[in-house]
Enzyme design. Sequence first.
Site, short mmCIF file in Angstrom:
data_model
loop_
_atom_site.label_atom_id
_atom_site.label_comp_id
_atom_site.label_asym_id
_atom_site.label_seq_id
_atom_site.Cartn_x
_atom_site.Cartn_y
_atom_site.Cartn_z
N SER A 1 0.87 -1.16 0.00
CA SER A 1 0.00 0.00 0.00
C SER A 1 0.91 1.21 0.00
CB SER A 1 -0.89 0.00 1.24
OG SER A 1 -1.54 1.23 1.34
N ARG A 2 0.83 2.00 -1.07
CA ARG A 2 1.77 3.14 -1.17
C ARG A 2 1.42 4.25 -0.18
NH1 ARG A 2 1.50 2.52 -7.55
NH2 ARG A 2 2.50 0.51 -7.56
N VAL A 3 0.20 4.23 0.34
CA VAL A 3 -0.17 5.25 1.33
C VAL A 3 0.38 4.83 2.69
CG1 VAL A 3 -2.11 6.30 2.51
CG2 VAL A 3 -2.16 6.02 0.05
#
Lengths: 132, 508
Positions: free
Chosen positions: B370-372
């Site tokens: 998850s890039r967040v």
Amino acid sequence: MSPAAARAEAKRLLALSLEGGAVSAERVGAVLGALAKSRPAHELRPVLKAYLSAVRREVVRSEVRVEHAGPLAPEALAAIAAALSRAAGRPLRPVARRDDSLLAGLRARVGDDVLDLTALGRLERLERSLAA
Amino acid sequence: MSNVIDQIQQAIAGLDARAGKSNVGTIVSLADGVAAVEGLSGVMMNEMVEFPGGLMGVALNLAEDTVGCVVMGDISSLKEGMQAKTTGRLLSVPVGKGLLGRVVDALGNPVDGKGPVAATERYPVEKIAPGITPRKSVDQPMQTGIMAIDAMIPIGRGQRELIIGDRATGKTTIAVDTIINQANANRVGLASGDPKFRPVYSIYVAVGAKNSSIARTIGTLEKAGAMEFCVIVTAPAADNAANQVFAPFSGTAIGEWFMENGHDALIVYDDLSKHAAAYRQISLILKRPSGREAYPGDVFYLHSRLLERSARLAGKGSLTALPIIETQAGDVSAYVPTNVISITDGQVFLQTDLFNQGIRPAVSVGLSVSRVGSAAQIKAFKQVAGKVKGELAQYRELAAFAQFGSDLDAQTKGILDKGDRFVELFKQPPNAPKSAEIQVALIWAMQNGFFADVPVKSVTAAAAGLQAALEAAKPGVLAKIRGGDKIDDAGAAELKAACEAWKRTFKA
């Protein structure tokens, strides 16, 4: 010949068929004559088909087709043609056709644009707005 | 009765009595849901075109002489030579809270037999995505209710997280569980009367799925009581390709209404592989040049313009997207999967091997991201689960080596034991999402050694027992975690006491 090439050729032929901005029967005849001599029949067919639909479109573009319910006086038809010619910015030839299924009023078509002033059209619009 | 008459009179009074102006054309060819129309010189791109019998189409190809229109409905009643006319309207769908609990088609027409949709507004199906300025960074959690995801691959409101995997690996289950979890959280949040609570409304878009599968999903959502917060947009496999292409855009328009009116919404696209295939079909019939895997050149733009519409807007709400992609034999390097991977903010990768080993949800921790990241986790979650992904990665590496020998040092054995138990803890049955506070408490118990002496096979049952004990005995601590607070010393002491009390009664 590809359909795109046939369309391009037909466009060129249509330009040669116009006189004063309108399709000239004399010029169309000359184009057809020259075309028959210049190409073999199997190459001619797609070009002629494309030419036919281009000429047909151009003829429709130069006409105002008025469908009307009940009688329509020639003066009224001429007035409609004059008004629509002014709006279109080119002279339009009036073509009238009686169609009593429209109930009342008239419908005028110039090219792809249709102006509907018939009772039938209004009833259809009323039906749609009530259904929505 | 007088109301009805008033309504009709109002409709008549409001009727435009001016001349009806339209632009018409003639159908010159019909093939596989696409009509070539000669004329329509005034048509706009994506404008709705009306065909005889009330059929609607959309102008997609504006060529020199003809207009290519995809017809949305049964094309069998149309014939060459029939007239089509422009409507002056772009394709739009009804939007608003009136759609909640309803099942609609790609045009927003109800298909659930519950009567007309109570919507007063319409939104265009195609819309430019919000620009840079109105966007806000993603920092609020969107709990899926699935421990493996919420702990290691956290998703935030406004994020686009891809769910990718082979057929029958549980992709739809993850999406449906997430929708159910939102409904559960909404009920708790709304009942609490917390003015800060923001419910999440869900939109499930089924593209190219079997009608039986869609009916099963609706049944699951109804059984879980999630339909009251959910809208379902369907374009099943039996629908024509045009409906399948427009359904995700219609769903997004419905989601955008929630976002722009200060609500949070979640949209699931199930799935974009079939969506791309439907678009390929239409593009080939429209004679657009085809490229890799016969997809048209703009298939990337098709998905990027769709997914870019999911965002978190400053001063408004958010739209979170969970697109689903089906891979063939785990090949993520195919055209559409790589496109969507590059567009989204991370992916949950599901593996067939894990699924067959009974690890369900079959989330591959190594390939999922998850890039967040933890920006979208509540503080207590960060506190207990911050290191779990690293620990599990270490466990997998050591487990691979441990296969070759049995002489292991105590530290390695400890990591393997804990890893085995974590894998068991993260196993979850379908349609049983866990609330964030329960997940935090269970991971806290695991991190603090309360599962250390529980046999690996009994971890799932032990976790269920601990969950029941916590819900019964410690609602106060759970409510504090739910509120976003860190687990302080007092909270930790309470959790410890509850875990010890449960441990005394637990029998493996």
